[in-house]
Write an enzyme that holds these catalytic residues in place. Structure first.
Site, PDB file in Angstrom:
ATOM      1  N   THR A 162     -25.762  -7.113   1.180  1.00  0.00           N
ATOM      2  CA  THR A 162     -26.748  -7.510   0.314  1.00  0.00           C
ATOM      3  C   THR A 162     -27.534  -6.735   1.716  1.00  0.00           C
ATOM      4  O   THR A 162     -27.493  -6.098   2.078  1.00  0.00           O
ATOM      5  CB  THR A 162     -26.307  -8.331   0.626  1.00  0.00           C
ATOM      6  N   ARG A 190     -19.618 -13.199 -11.961  1.00  0.00           N
ATOM      7  CA  ARG A 190     -19.978 -13.679 -10.992  1.00  0.00           C
ATOM      8  C   ARG A 190     -20.941 -13.633  -9.582  1.00  0.00           C
ATOM      9  O   ARG A 190     -21.458 -12.870  -9.886  1.00  0.00           O
ATOM     10  CB  ARG A 190     -18.947 -13.304  -9.851  1.00  0.00           C
ATOM     11  N   VAL A 191     -21.833 -14.705 -10.174  1.00  0.00           N
ATOM     12  CA  VAL A 191     -22.754 -14.641  -8.929  1.00  0.00           C
ATOM     13  C   VAL A 191     -22.600 -14.978  -8.022  1.00  0.00           C
ATOM     14  O   VAL A 191     -22.175 -15.586  -8.061  1.00  0.00           O
ATOM     15  CB  VAL A 191     -24.192 -15.738 -10.225  1.00  0.00           C
ATOM     16  N   GLY A 192     -23.773 -13.991  -7.166  1.00  0.00           N
ATOM     17  CA  GLY A 192     -23.173 -15.113  -5.376  1.00  0.00           C
ATOM     18  C   GLY A 192     -24.533 -15.291  -4.839  1.00  0.00           C
ATOM     19  O   GLY A 192     -25.078 -15.848  -6.094  1.00  0.00           O
ATOM     20  N   ASP A 193     -24.585 -15.647  -3.700  1.00  0.00           N
ATOM     21  CA  ASP A 193     -25.668 -16.848  -3.392  1.00  0.00           C
ATOM     22  C   ASP A 193     -26.739 -15.357  -3.216  1.00  0.00           C
ATOM     23  O   ASP A 193     -27.495 -16.534  -3.571  1.00  0.00           O
ATOM     24  CB  ASP A 193     -25.474 -16.791  -1.387  1.00  0.00           C
ATOM     25  N   THR A 213     -26.709 -12.913   3.565  1.00  0.00           N
ATOM     26  CA  THR A 213     -25.733 -11.375   3.848  1.00  0.00           C
ATOM     27  C   THR A 213     -24.339 -11.841   4.394  1.00  0.00           C
ATOM     28  O   THR A 213     -24.099 -12.626   4.869  1.00  0.00           O
ATOM     29  CB  THR A 213     -26.325 -10.129   4.186  1.00  0.00           C
ATOM     30  N   GLY A 214     -23.053 -11.644   3.426  1.00  0.00           N
ATOM     31  CA  GLY A 214     -21.659 -12.140   3.909  1.00  0.00           C
ATOM     32  C   GLY A 214     -21.174 -12.732   2.657  1.00  0.00           C
ATOM     33  O   GLY A 214     -21.503 -11.882   1.675  1.00  0.00           O
ATOM     34  N   GLY A 216     -20.386 -14.544  -0.024  1.00  0.00           N
ATOM     35  CA  GLY A 216     -21.501 -14.987  -0.550  1.00  0.00           C
ATOM     36  C   GLY A 216     -20.644 -16.738  -0.773  1.00  0.00           C
ATOM     37  O   GLY A 216     -21.020 -17.515  -1.131  1.00  0.00           O
TER      38      GLY A 216
END
Lengths: 293, 293
Positions: A162, A190-193, A213-214, A216
């Site tokens: 990210t 897929r939606v991440g953080d 970041t990382g 998610g």
């Protein structure tokens, strides 16, 4: 009030010293761009957007051009931006044909009654608001394609990544921005953080601003950025708050990193991943960049 | 350890006393369904899913069958479920052809490495996991269509609505679930607070479980459910935590409501909207339902 900015280029196991150093340099260039806006009296919101946009355009980073590919071999990107004065925010999830997702997120903040738009609806919002279609193929780098092939052949592990920026401006306003191509090999949709307030980012003038970041999914499960923000609201420095909050990830077995600016202009970062590229320019104008913990 | 459950059917200005009473009755039926699972030794996760699923199938509520329509006249639903022992969660956003979005969210929790899937990617995940396609037209009620027509003609205001359930089981495990058709007249692709951990719901055995309803964008901007959870983690009762947290919505001019169960099995709810239909069965087996503040 003095101004300050810190940006990151993703946390994880970077490929080589050369690449890690290049990422740190890319972060520094982005931080300088944001800092110039702050120095000219610009807003934290404009500064983090500009920094994020520069990292999206730099093919080294997993955001915008250079985004990793999902399980179908397609680019699907997430991004969000938030300002801390009135908690306005805009985010987009799983968008494809946009050059700069952070610009689209800013448009959502400015022009939509909504906070988060995803998929084809987000693309339609882009077109209706004059954002030119940008062929996905222009976002795909040779490196991203090669990584995808090697992941498919199980030669390397998929990895997240990210970019993000947080800043405080001369008026004491804070803002945060995040942008990502997501975890490589992720499922379509897929939606991440990254586009989720409280998870991938948060900004509140009463606390400060945060970008994570990382992994998610791990970040979402502990709502990591809100944890940092709450600690700063209670008076902790950005440095102390990030160091304490990153331990939340241990509970869910996640790796990542987080950057923050507190309401007094203090900068901080912490990671439990092997590395996180980042760069900062603090309130005294001092530059720093690096990638080791 | 004793078990308890509380469910809500959405916050807002309900149409009439009759309808409000019917919604409270629908909530009570759903609470009884979840309570029977808890009484039989079932998990909080199964209980909140069953309660939510019943509310999705009841056309009175804005979730599943009876979902409101977006600006295009289409149904797009959000849902999520989370358990508090290991913070596992699953959510879906902007899905169309699914009868029970909460069931799909549970499948994401059980079978996907991801936490949130949206749009066509979420639908594909549904098909790959054996969920039968359910024509959108079967989700649309006469009432939802009439409301959409009147909104288009500016005769009535668009309104949000959500259903949700939180529970604690005999083993002291908590869980939360939310499901919604979203705000009526919303843009295509809009995802609200309901499927977002920390915003529309949160569950943590160290704190309790929370489900929110109301103006989704406002709830997202203050990460409302995490605020309630953090207060319960610090020792506040569900009742005190919900009452304190709901004031966060004032900061962003939002209206809504929130329900919670704390780790000792105490139940609570609070709202700053005119009404919220809800029902509960507490640790002593006492039933309650209502809709006024």
């Amino acid at each position: 009030m003095s101004f300050a900015i810190i940006v990151h280029g993703g946390a994880g196991q970077l490929a080589s010293e050369d690449r890690a150093a290049a990422c740190a340099n890319g972060c520094l260039a982005a931080a300088r761009l944001g800092h110039a806006i702050l120095a000219g009296g610009g807003s934290a919101l404009d500064a983090v957007q500009a920094a994020c946009s520069a990292l999206e355009d730099d093919p080294l980073f997993n955001a915008g051009t250079g985004s990793c590919l999902n399980a179908d071999g397609e680019v699907e990107m997430d991004a969000a931006i938030m300002e801390g004065t009135s908690l306005r925010a805009g985010g987009v999830g799983a968008v494809r044909s946009v050059k700069n997702p952070i610009f689209l997120a800013r448009l959502v903040l400015e022009r939509s009654p909504h906070v988060l738009l995803v998929g084809s609806g987000a693309e339609r919002f882009a077109r209706e608001n004059g954002v030119d279609p940008h062929p996905s193929s222009l976002l795909v780098t040779e490196r991203a394609l090669e990584r995808w092939r090697m992941e498919r052949a199980k030669l390397i592990e998929p990895k997240p990544g990210t970019v993000g920026a947080v800043a405080i401006d001369g008026a004491g306003r804070v803002a945060a921005a995040t942008s990502t191509g997501g975890t490589s090999g992720k499922a379509a949709g897929r939606v991440g953080d990254s586009p989720l307030l409280g998870s991938g980012l948060y900004a509140d003038d009463r606390a400060g601003a945060v970008s994570a970041t990382g992994d998610g999914e791990a970040i979402m499960r502990v709502v990591l950025s809100k944890v940092v923000s709450d600690r700063m609201a209670a008076g902790e420095s950005a440095s102390a708050a990030t160091a304490a909050a990153i331990r939340e990830l241990d509970r869910v077995g996640g790796q990542g990193g987080v950057i923050a600016v507190d309401r007094r202009g203090g900068l901080g970062f912490a990671l439990n991943a092997p590395r996180m590229s980042r760069a900062s320019i603090d309130a005294s104008g001092r530059e720093a960049s690096g990638y080791d913990p």
